[in-house]
Design a protein around this motif. Structure first.
Motif, PDB file in Angstrom:
ATOM      1  N   THR A  91       6.790   0.073 -11.942  1.00 43.03           N
ATOM      2  CA  THR A  91       5.599  -0.319 -11.190  1.00 43.03           C
ATOM      3  C   THR A  91       6.004  -1.125  -9.961  1.00 43.03           C
ATOM      4  O   THR A  91       7.072  -1.731  -9.930  1.00 43.03           O
ATOM      5  CB  THR A  91       4.640  -1.171 -12.041  1.00 43.03           C
ATOM      6  OG1 THR A  91       5.326  -2.343 -12.497  1.00 43.03           O
ATOM      7  CG2 THR A  91       4.088  -0.401 -13.212  1.00 43.03           C
ATOM      8  N   ALA A 129       0.879  -4.216  -7.378  1.00 44.36           N
ATOM      9  CA  ALA A 129       0.047  -3.004  -7.398  1.00 44.36           C
ATOM     10  C   ALA A 129       0.336  -2.219  -8.679  1.00 44.36           C
ATOM     11  O   ALA A 129       0.422  -1.002  -8.675  1.00 44.36           O
ATOM     12  CB  ALA A 129       0.312  -2.158  -6.163  1.00 44.36           C
ATOM     13  N   THR A 177       0.847  -1.177   0.000  1.00 42.80           N
ATOM     14  CA  THR A 177       0.000   0.000   0.000  1.00 42.80           C
ATOM     15  C   THR A 177       0.889   1.236   0.000  1.00 42.80           C
ATOM     16  O   THR A 177       1.839   1.320   0.781  1.00 42.80           O
ATOM     17  CB  THR A 177      -0.906   0.013   1.246  1.00 42.80           C
ATOM     18  OG1 THR A 177      -1.678  -1.183   1.248  1.00 42.80           O
ATOM     19  CG2 THR A 177      -1.814   1.220   1.247  1.00 42.80           C
ATOM     20  N   GLU A 214      -1.298  -1.361 -11.272  1.00 42.11           N
ATOM     21  CA  GLU A 214      -2.261  -0.388 -11.788  1.00 42.11           C
ATOM     22  C   GLU A 214      -2.336   0.891 -10.953  1.00 42.11           C
ATOM     23  O   GLU A 214      -2.740   1.928 -11.450  1.00 42.11           O
ATOM     24  CB  GLU A 214      -3.650  -1.018 -11.888  1.00 42.11           C
ATOM     25  CG  GLU A 214      -3.721  -2.180 -12.869  1.00 42.11           C
ATOM     26  CD  GLU A 214      -3.277  -1.796 -14.270  1.00 42.11           C
ATOM     27  OE1 GLU A 214      -3.672  -0.720 -14.743  1.00 42.11           O
ATOM     28  OE2 GLU A 214      -2.528  -2.577 -14.890  1.00 42.11           O
ATOM     29  N   THR A 215      -1.935   0.812  -9.691  1.00 41.93           N
ATOM     30  CA  THR A 215      -2.092   1.973  -8.807  1.00 41.93           C
ATOM     31  C   THR A 215      -0.774   2.620  -8.405  1.00 41.93           C
ATOM     32  O   THR A 215      -0.741   3.820  -8.145  1.00 41.93           O
ATOM     33  CB  THR A 215      -2.859   1.587  -7.527  1.00 41.93           C
ATOM     34  OG1 THR A 215      -2.177   0.516  -6.875  1.00 41.93           O
ATOM     35  CG2 THR A 215      -4.277   1.162  -7.857  1.00 41.93           C
TER      36      THR A 215
END
Length: 75
Positions: free
Chosen positions: A40, A44, A9, A46-47
Motif C-alpha cells: 500500500t 492512501a 495521488t 484504501e485506494t
C-alpha cells in the motif's frame, strides 16, 4: 514557516513493479517468493494497493509520481 507534503495521488500510466522475497532462502539456495503480501501507499492505503502473486510479483498501478512511501504487509 512553510512546509510541503508529498503527493500521493495515483497517476495513470505510472506504476511500481517488483517482487517480495522472504529473508530466508529455499532449500536449494534460491530466493523464496512471498505470495499474498499487501503493498500500500502510505496515506492512501484504501485506494492505492495491490498484492503479490504466487511468485512474489506485484504491480502497483496507478502509482504516485515522484517520491512516496510504501508499506509491505506480509502477515
Amino acid at each position: 514557516m512553510s512546509f510541503s507534503t508529498l503527493g500521493i495521488t495515483g497517476l495513470p500510466g505510472t506504476a511500481v513493479v517488483g517482487r517480495v522475497y522472504a529473508s530466508e532462502k529455499n532449500l536449494d539456495g534460491a530466493n523464496k517468493p512471498l505470495p499474498n503480501v499487501t503493498i500500500t501507499v502510505d496515506g492512501a492505503e484504501e485506494t492505492l494497493r495491490t498484492a503479490t502473486d504466487g511468485n512474489g510479483f506485484f504491480q502497483l498501478d496507478p502509482a504516485p509520481a515522484g517520491r512516496f512511501f510504501v508499506h509491505v504487509d506480509g502477515r
